[in-house]
Design a protein around this motif. Structure first.
Motif, mmCIF file in Angstrom:
data_model
loop_
_atom_site.group_PDB
_atom_site.id
_atom_site.type_symbol
_atom_site.label_atom_id
_atom_site.label_comp_id
_atom_site.label_asym_id
_atom_site.label_seq_id
_atom_site.Cartn_x
_atom_site.Cartn_y
_atom_site.Cartn_z
ATOM 1 N N GLU A 1 2.817 -5.737 13.583
ATOM 2 C CA GLU A 1 2.899 -4.395 13.005
ATOM 3 C C GLU A 1 1.552 -3.699 13.206
ATOM 4 O OE1 GLU A 1 4.151 -2.328 8.757
ATOM 5 O OE2 GLU A 1 4.340 -4.482 9.034
ATOM 6 N N HIS A 2 1.495 -2.834 14.191
ATOM 7 C CA HIS A 2 0.220 -2.223 14.557
ATOM 8 C C HIS A 2 -0.341 -1.344 13.439
ATOM 9 C CE1 HIS A 2 0.061 -3.607 18.709
ATOM 10 N NE2 HIS A 2 1.370 -3.413 18.754
ATOM 11 N N GLN A 3 0.529 -0.738 12.648
ATOM 12 C CA GLN A 3 0.044 0.142 11.585
ATOM 13 C C GLN A 3 -0.769 -0.606 10.538
ATOM 14 O OE1 GLN A 3 2.990 0.111 12.882
ATOM 15 N NE2 GLN A 3 3.715 2.186 13.324
ATOM 16 N N THR A 4 -0.422 -1.855 10.279
ATOM 17 C CA THR A 4 -1.102 -2.637 9.244
ATOM 18 C C THR A 4 -1.900 -3.812 9.811
ATOM 19 O OG1 THR A 4 0.811 -4.087 8.913
ATOM 20 C CG2 THR A 4 0.711 -2.071 7.585
ATOM 21 N N GLY A 5 -1.669 -4.159 11.086
ATOM 22 C CA GLY A 5 -2.340 -5.314 11.662
ATOM 23 C C GLY A 5 -1.763 -6.634 11.191
ATOM 24 N N ILE A 6 -0.522 -6.629 10.697
ATOM 25 C CA ILE A 6 0.097 -7.841 10.165
ATOM 26 C C ILE A 6 1.086 -8.416 11.181
ATOM 27 C CG2 ILE A 6 1.571 -8.790 8.347
ATOM 28 C CD1 ILE A 6 0.512 -6.621 6.502
ATOM 29 N N TYR A 7 1.021 -9.724 11.390
ATOM 30 C CA TYR A 7 1.961 -10.423 12.261
ATOM 31 C C TYR A 7 3.149 -10.845 11.408
ATOM 32 C CZ TYR A 7 3.516 -13.613 15.974
ATOM 33 O OH TYR A 7 4.228 -14.249 16.959
#
Length: 305
Positions: A16-22
């Motif tokens: 998730e590029h918006q949050t940097g979460i995989y």
């Protein structure tokens, strides 16, 4: 499951590029894979490409025609082209690679900010990180660097990951609908959005609401034993009334936002609970118990144990 000729092999992103979460660990824990592109609206199954592009244009009038085409094609590949029996490979360096078999049709979930709202049920075959990304053959890694959110894997990479699907046992028989653990988890999840921000007033304090059904579900799952695999105490000790001497704990502190759901909770004997809460290895145990709880939850939903 489709045969070898019919089966397709899909590379799916889970970052998730918006949050940097995989997000792939959530996919594996909950038994699904997902397509993001939250900026695009829901595109129903079976819609023509032209009608689908019209929906996207109406939602994003500032997008170029090339972007409308690219996004619509990606979403419709997930919704219409992906089929039950296809293989999904979730891979992004440096995370472990996960491989699964599509087990259901596309569906849409109203998630926060529409993040990863398009989903398909997946029977994940590599739950414990059996395939570290750095350990892949170079020629396979080269095929996992494609930029699209969803893309078909070429024959070489497909053959490499296909061995998981070829060796997979038959899907387990679903647990009966009246199974108490499944029933409780379904009810908890249905109410979770409403109860997450609910509070309970106590004398001189206000604290987050705790769903008693979550505790009930974990105690039903554990079978009266401490769920710490390395429990060094007496896991079958009981109270004077013959009840299990267990404490249900939120693995991530509930007061700090930890999820109030059985797959994020664990039944521990008082000694293991104290080690996890106040012991020198508390953080190590917390990380391990996350995996233990996810596995126990998944096994229980699959009707095992």
């Amino acid at each position: 499951m489709g045969n070898e000729v019919e089966r397709r092999y899909w590379l799916a992103r889970g970052f998730e590029h918006q949050t940097g979460i995989y997000r792939v660990l959530e996919w594996v824990a909950d038994g699904y894979c997902a397509m993001d592109w939250r900026e695009a609206p829901e595109i129903p199954v079976g819609l023509s490409p032209e009608a689908a592009r019209d929906l996207v244009r109406a939602e994003q009038p500032g997008w170029s025609e090339s972007k409308v085409y690219r996004v619509t094609r990606a979403v419709q590949s997930f919704v219409d082209r992906m089929s039950e029996g296809d293989v999904v490979v979730a891979a992004k360096a440096p995370y472990d690679v996960h491989v699964g078999v599509v087990a259901g049709p596309a569906y849409y979930v109203e998630t926060r900010d529409r993040a990863f709202a398009r989903r398909r049920a997946v029977n994940w075959l590599t739950v414990e990180g059996d395939e570290p990304y750095p350990g892949l053959p170079e020629e396979v890694r080269a095929h996992l660097k494609a930029r699209p959110t969803l893309t078909l894997l070429p024959a070489g990479a497909a053959a490499y990951f296909g061995r998981y699907a070829d060796a997979a046992p038959a899907a387990p028989t679903p647990a009966p609908a009246q199974d108490p653990y499944r029933r409780l988890c379904r009810a908890i999840k249905a109410d979770e959005a409403a109860t997450r921000l609910r509070t309970v007033e106590r004398p001189a304090t206000v604290e987050r609401y705790r769903d008693p059904r979550a505790v009930e579900a974990v105690l039903e799952r554990c079978g009266g034993r401490c769920e710490n695999p390395d429990c060094g105490g007496m896991p079958q000790d009981t109270t004077v009334r013959g009840e299990p001497l267990l404490e249900v704990d939120h693995i991530d502190d509930h007061a700090s936002g930890g999820r109030d759901h059985p797959k994020r909770m664990i039944a521990l004997c008082p000694n293991c609970h104290a080690m996890k809460t106040r012991g020198a290895r508390a953080e190590v145990l917390r990380e391990r118990f996350r995996k233990v709880a996810r596995k126990a939850h998944k096994r229980r939903l699959a009707g095992e144990g």
